[in-house]
Enzyme design. Structure first.
Site, short mmCIF file in Angstrom:
data_model
loop_
_atom_site.label_atom_id
_atom_site.label_comp_id
_atom_site.label_asym_id
_atom_site.label_seq_id
_atom_site.Cartn_x
_atom_site.Cartn_y
_atom_site.Cartn_z
CG PHE A 56 33.71 43.96 55.45
CD1 PHE A 56 34.36 44.66 54.45
CD2 PHE A 56 32.60 44.52 56.05
CE1 PHE A 56 33.91 45.91 54.06
CE2 PHE A 56 32.14 45.78 55.67
CZ PHE A 56 32.80 46.46 54.66
CB VAL A 57 30.56 40.63 51.64
CG1 VAL A 57 30.17 40.76 50.16
CG2 VAL A 57 31.23 39.28 51.88
CG HIS A 104 31.64 37.01 48.70
ND1 HIS A 104 30.65 36.07 48.83
CD2 HIS A 104 31.24 37.86 47.72
CE1 HIS A 104 29.67 36.35 47.99
NE2 HIS A 104 30.01 37.42 47.30
N PRO A 105 36.12 36.32 48.61
CG PRO A 105 37.23 37.18 46.71
CD PRO A 105 35.92 36.56 47.15
CB SER A 159 36.86 38.87 42.85
OG SER A 159 35.68 38.45 43.47
CD GLU A 161 33.11 42.43 41.30
OE1 GLU A 161 33.53 41.68 42.21
OE2 GLU A 161 32.14 42.13 40.58
CD GLN A 162 39.28 42.04 46.35
OE1 GLN A 162 40.30 42.47 46.88
NE2 GLN A 162 38.70 40.92 46.72
CB CYS A 181 28.64 46.37 46.16
SG CYS A 181 28.57 46.44 44.36
CB ALA A 182 34.71 46.21 45.68
N1 LIG Z 1 34.91 40.66 50.53
C1 LIG Z 1 34.41 41.35 49.47
O1 LIG Z 1 33.57 42.25 49.61
N2 LIG Z 1 34.86 40.97 48.23
C2 LIG Z 1 34.40 41.57 47.07
N3 LIG Z 1 33.49 42.52 46.91
C3 LIG Z 1 33.37 42.79 45.56
O2 LIG Z 1 32.65 43.62 45.05
N4 LIG Z 1 34.23 42.00 44.87
C4 LIG Z 1 34.91 41.23 45.77
O3 LIG Z 1 35.81 40.38 45.56
#
Ligand SMILES: NC(=O)NC1=NC(=O)NC1=O
Length: 172
Positions: free
Chosen positions: A119-120, A67-68, A84, A87-88, A122-123
């Site tokens: 860190f991920v 994940h970026p 992405s 979303e971002q 759901c943007a």
């Molecule tokens: N590191 C992230 O949480 N990346 C991302 N979350 C998303 O919903 N899209 C992304 O690129």
């Protein structure tokens, strides 16, 4: 495309359609293809969740590492996947002030040093302030719990991507 059409796809076409529902992990779609025919896209989504949950810790870490970063170098260089990127941008990551950007970069780096994966979140479900709050709060988590929390976010991102691809009904 409806579930009957999805079930009839070759694995090549199936991966073409669903290869990025988990960011940069076409393996997931390629693996769950074996489970067709799916009674519904919700069942397909459940199979994706099962596959992710079945991975060893290193596999889960690997999915997260695909994940970026939020507002990271890929957003700046325009090399994010289309999903992405959308979303971002929706989470306001492309409109951060300089001080917010440097704070986010610092927290992201701190998080990666601690957990060994990015860190991920759901943007699409958060704005920039919420993202910062979540990142700062999750820094203190225990590693195993944080891995599961992050994988939960991957599942949320996957669900929204299935909806965006008109495969999952909006209110599953
Ligand atoms: N590191 C992230 O949480 N990346 C991302 N979350 C998303 O919903 N899209 C992304 O690129």
């Amino acid at each position: 495309m409806d579930i009957a059409q999805l079930n009839s796809l070759s694995y090549e076409d199936f991966v073409d359609v669903l290869g990025n529902v988990v960011e940069r992990c076409p393996l997931v779609a390629a693996a769950v293809w074996s489970g067709r025919p799916f009674a519904s896209v919700s069942e397909l989504e459940g199979r994706i969740h099962q596959f992710l949950d079945s991975l060893p810790e290193s596999g889960k870490d690997g999915v997260l590492r695909c994940h970026p970063d939020l507002a990271g170098r890929e957003l700046r260089s325009g090399t994010l996947t289309a999903e992405s990127q959308a979303e971002q941008r929706q989470a306001g990551m492309a409109a951060l002030a300089a001080d917010e950007l440097s704070r986010l970069a610092r927290l992201n780096a701190q998080y990666k040093r601690r957990f060994g994966f990015p860190f991920v979140v759901c943007a699409r479900l958060h704005d920039a302030a919420a993202v910062m709050r979540l990142l700062a709060a999750r820094l203190g988590a225990e590693r195993a719990a944080e891995r599961e929390r992050a994988l939960g976010e991957v599942k949320r991102i996957c669900g929204l991507r299935l909806i965006k691809s008109h495969l999952l009904p909006v209110c599953p």
